[in-house]
Design a protein around this motif. Structure first.
Motif, mmCIF file in Angstrom:
data_model
loop_
_atom_site.group_PDB
_atom_site.id
_atom_site.type_symbol
_atom_site.label_atom_id
_atom_site.label_comp_id
_atom_site.label_asym_id
_atom_site.label_seq_id
_atom_site.Cartn_x
_atom_site.Cartn_y
_atom_site.Cartn_z
ATOM 1 N N GLN A 97 40.024 30.089 31.890
ATOM 2 C CA GLN A 97 38.754 30.740 32.175
ATOM 3 C C GLN A 97 37.891 29.807 33.023
ATOM 4 O OE1 GLN A 97 35.906 31.302 29.063
ATOM 5 N NE2 GLN A 97 35.119 33.185 29.946
ATOM 6 N N PHE A 98 37.398 30.351 34.115
ATOM 7 C CA PHE A 98 36.560 29.581 35.027
ATOM 8 C C PHE A 98 35.090 29.970 34.870
ATOM 9 C CE2 PHE A 98 40.751 29.503 37.005
ATOM 10 C CZ PHE A 98 40.860 28.183 37.441
ATOM 11 N N SER A 99 34.221 29.087 35.344
ATOM 12 C CA SER A 99 32.785 29.337 35.257
ATOM 13 C C SER A 99 32.299 30.329 36.305
ATOM 14 C CB SER A 99 32.019 28.014 35.433
ATOM 15 O OG SER A 99 32.305 27.448 36.714
ATOM 16 N N ARG A 100 33.116 30.595 37.294
ATOM 17 C CA ARG A 100 32.745 31.509 38.367
ATOM 18 C C ARG A 100 34.036 32.041 38.981
ATOM 19 N NH1 ARG A 100 29.902 28.444 43.185
ATOM 20 N NH2 ARG A 100 30.678 30.306 44.286
ATOM 21 N N PRO A 101 33.952 33.033 39.865
ATOM 22 C CA PRO A 101 35.170 33.577 40.471
ATOM 23 C C PRO A 101 35.918 32.548 41.309
ATOM 24 C CG PRO A 101 33.348 35.116 40.725
ATOM 25 C CD PRO A 101 32.758 33.829 40.197
ATOM 26 N N VAL A 102 37.244 32.715 41.352
ATOM 27 C CA VAL A 102 38.117 31.899 42.189
ATOM 28 C C VAL A 102 39.065 32.827 42.936
ATOM 29 C CG1 VAL A 102 38.028 29.914 40.634
ATOM 30 C CG2 VAL A 102 39.837 31.632 40.350
ATOM 31 N N PRO A 131 38.398 39.848 36.703
ATOM 32 C CA PRO A 131 37.070 39.515 37.217
ATOM 33 C C PRO A 131 35.956 39.688 36.186
ATOM 34 C CG PRO A 131 37.818 41.623 38.095
ATOM 35 C CD PRO A 131 38.974 41.028 37.359
ATOM 36 N N ALA A 132 36.198 40.478 35.153
ATOM 37 C CA ALA A 132 35.157 40.688 34.151
ATOM 38 C C ALA A 132 34.841 39.421 33.374
ATOM 39 C CB ALA A 132 35.571 41.805 33.191
ATOM 40 N N THR A 133 35.828 38.527 33.255
ATOM 41 C CA THR A 133 35.628 37.298 32.467
ATOM 42 C C THR A 133 35.963 36.044 33.251
ATOM 43 O OG1 THR A 133 37.888 37.451 31.603
ATOM 44 C CG2 THR A 133 36.162 38.503 30.294
ATOM 45 N N ASN A 134 36.236 36.191 34.551
ATOM 46 C CA ASN A 134 36.617 35.043 35.386
ATOM 47 C C ASN A 134 37.788 34.276 34.774
ATOM 48 O OD1 ASN A 134 34.636 35.533 37.336
ATOM 49 N ND2 ASN A 134 33.104 34.296 36.256
ATOM 50 N N THR A 135 38.771 35.026 34.297
ATOM 51 C CA THR A 135 39.939 34.418 33.652
ATOM 52 C C THR A 135 41.195 34.683 34.459
ATOM 53 O OG1 THR A 135 38.928 34.715 31.482
ATOM 54 C CG2 THR A 135 41.284 34.260 31.530
#
Length: 636
Positions: A97-102, A131-135
């Protein structure tokens, strides 16, 4: 590098949500990234932070996923079962899980799994971006080894910061190996009250002129059907009998999960299992005919031995088989054999049971776990069946079929071949039991969850499982009421757009993890290449080609893979899955000739020589990555 204490708290938080709802949670705002422009990995899964020390396990660890708020009862039960294991899956569903989109492709290219003590490493594939959880979800590009500690690394780059964690895989092969060791030591027979392994011959008949009918105990009804006795196999002898085998199965079709450092569960008792055999014509050689055990497929039964024995009989090999757990209909089933003007009725020892209490017994009822253990699926039935074949191998030697004082069956260098389900548990058997000299594994694949997901025939069964878990997320009947949005191996990243798809993905990953100890790809690495030959059918719609790829790649057995190109035959429009037993097709005689040559002489032959229908060995493994279905079908 993020402090260990932060990783533990975040892993616990995300692990709870990801493993019970399929959704990863955002980390608290206070843990935001240290600088602008870069996405920070907030949590990694799997992680040994989600285990506890346990000296009773081979790994010294036991999984400890949180059970608070685990959702529906079936999901909670699944977490509780996973918490008995001594490590994570051999093909874990990695979650970062990231803090923002990648960018999913760029981020996935910087993720690797490396042995903590050793140089082996692999990247990831089957990438899903939520994209809902940046995972970012992914799987290792190659299957991991059991009982091994790995480092999961996210390499830093222009778009993301670095992170790493460690995790340990489960001792996935241990359970079946324990059963085999108990058989070898004799403790399983003693605990089950079996004096010594051996066959009980109950009837012998000349194949020529003999007819067989099967009365199926289907619970409330009985159905009588003729059994095909191929004329090409006539001239030899048909044998019907039974043997006693230790059973480890509980009434719910599970085997007790015991700590992996011990000797495994004790048998719960003996079970009498059926035997059907075809002996070649003529006088057996000193010591008896060489024996090949045949493993039948899903919904089938031990009379498939008669279809499978044609080429073996012609090459002087006796073929013998038994019923898979839950197959052969109910215990009241029987065979009626008419030969030489005399009719004989013998028990067929059906292994089916009325699991749902509706008064009916279907062709596979009893082959999957029931009640709270349904997430285990056929894991333990497959392990028990593999153990049953191990017992059969140890029972055939010295059998005197005609009571003339000399053995008709040899127990030396026993071989095996299995079709479909028989190839699946046959792969487990061959990896776990060195007593199997050589094996031909026909149209096998794994894991079972992927076979169910990708096969148009079995996908409705997965619908019922997901419905029980409350995870159906579609009203489209062409997709069987669920959409999982999972890529195949080698395909590009998929971005989730369907609500509930991540939860379906996570449930499938968890059930696969739980079932891994009874799955063929787990045991493929234990098979020495010279001991096995895989037969794959191009475009198989029952055990899809990507699942065959998984098993063969796990053991790096491509040099031992024979590909039947059904697409290059007049039968191209049909599902080629059952080609080995469809005696009306040229492929059956070709495939069986290849089986007999390998089992009898260890020789790998090309059934059509310079022809294009058979590739021996397979020319390009990547051809098995797509589904290759002959008819257009809705993509899972």
């Amino acid at each position: 590098m993020t402090p260990l204490s932060w990783r533990r708290s975040t892993a616990a938080l995300v692990g709870t949500l990801a493993l019970t709802t399929g959704l990863a949670a955002a980390a608290p705002a206070a843990l935001a990234h240290p600088g602008p422009g870069k996405a920070v990995p907030l949590s990694l899964f799997p992680s040994d932070d989600l285990t506890v020390a346990d000296p009773g396990q081979l790994t010294g660890r036991r999984v400890a996923l949180p059970t608070t708020g685990c959702g529906a009862p079936i999901s909670c039960g699944l977490v509780q079962e996973l918490d008995q294991l001594d490590g994570f899956d051999l093909d874990p569903r990695i979650a970062v899980q990231f803090s923002r989109p990648v960018d999913p492709a760029e981020a996935a290219a910087r993720i690797s799994v490396k042995e903590e003590h050793g140089g082996w490493r692999t990247g990831v594939d089957r990438v899903v971006w939520d994209p809902a959880t940046n995972t970012l979800y992914a799987h290792p590009a190659e299957q991991l080894a059991p009982g091994t500690t790995y480092r999961l690394k996210v390499q830093g780059g222009p778009g993301n910061a670095a992170a790493q964690d460690r995790f340990t895989t489960m001792s996935a092969t241990d359970g079946l190996l324990d059963l085999r060791r108990q058989l070898d030591s004799g403790s399983a027979f003693a605990a089950a009250g079996i004096t010594a392994p051996g066959l009980q011959v109950e009837g012998t008949f000349p194949a020529a002129g003999t007819t067989v009918t099967w009365t199926q105990d289907q619970g409330a009804t009985e159905v009588t059907a003729p059994v095909v006795v191929p004329q090409a196999a006539t001239g030899g002898t048909l044998v019907f009998g039974s043997y006693l085998a230790p059973s480890w199965l509980q009434p719910d079709v599970t085997i007790d999960q015991t700590p992996t450092a011990d000797a495994g569960p004790a048998p719960v008792g003996p079970q009498r299992l059926p035997v059907v055999a075809v002996l070649p014509a003529g006088t057996p050689p000193p010591g008896g005919w060489p024996v090949a055990v045949f493993g039948h497929g899903f919904t089938a039964n031990d009379t498939n031995v008669l279809l499978a024995a044609v080429a073996n009989s012609q090459q002087g090999i006796a073929t013998i088989g038994t019923n898979v757990v839950g197959h052969g209909y109910g215990p009241g089933s029987s065979y009626t054999i008419t030969s030489g003007g005399t009719t004989t009725t013998l028990p067929s020892y059906g292994r089916g049971v009325d699991q749902d209490g509706n008064g009916q017994i279907t062709s596979t009822e009893g082959s999957s776990a029931t009640g709270a253990a349904t997430a285990q699926s056929s894991r333990d039935a497959l392990r028990q069946t593999a153990a049953d074949v191990m017992t059969l191998i140890r029972s055939v030697g010295g059998t005197d079929v005609d009571a003339d004082g000399t053995p008709d069956l040899s127990g030396d260098d026993v071989t095996y071949f299995g079709q479909s389900f028989g190839g699946i548990y046959g792969t487990m058997l061959t990896g776990a039991d060195p007593a199997v000299t050589r094996s031909v594994l026909n149209v096998a694949g794994g894991p079972i969850s992927e076979i169910s997901r990708l096969s148009p025939s079995f996908r409705p069964l997965l619908t019922a499982v997901l419905q029980a878990a409350g995870l159906l997320n579609s009203t489209d009947p062409t997709r069987n009421l669920f959409q999982e949005q999972l890529p195949l191996r080698g395909e590009g990243p998929v971005t989730v757009t369907v609500p509930g798809a991540v939860a379906v993905q996570e449930y499938l990953a968890r059930t696969t993890w739980l079932s891994r100890s009874g799955s063929p790809e787990t045991f493929a690495p234990l098979i020495e290449p010279e001991r096995a030959l895989f037969q794959v059918a191009f475009g198989d719609q029952t055990v899809a080609n990507p699942t065959a790829y998984t098993v063969i790649a796990a053991g790096d057995l491509w040099s031992r893979t024979s590909l039947y190109r059904n697409d290059r035959t007049a039968n191209a429009a049909n599902n080629p899955h059952s080609f080995l037993l469809n005696l009306l097709l040229p492929a059956a005689a070709q495939g069986q000739a290849q089986v007999a040559a390998f089992l009898g002489r260890g020789e790998v032959v090309d059934p059509d020589g310079a022809g294009e229908v058979w590739e021996v060995p397979i020319s390009d493994p990547a051809v098995l990555l797509p589904l290759n279905f002959a008819q257009p079908a809705t993509r899972p």
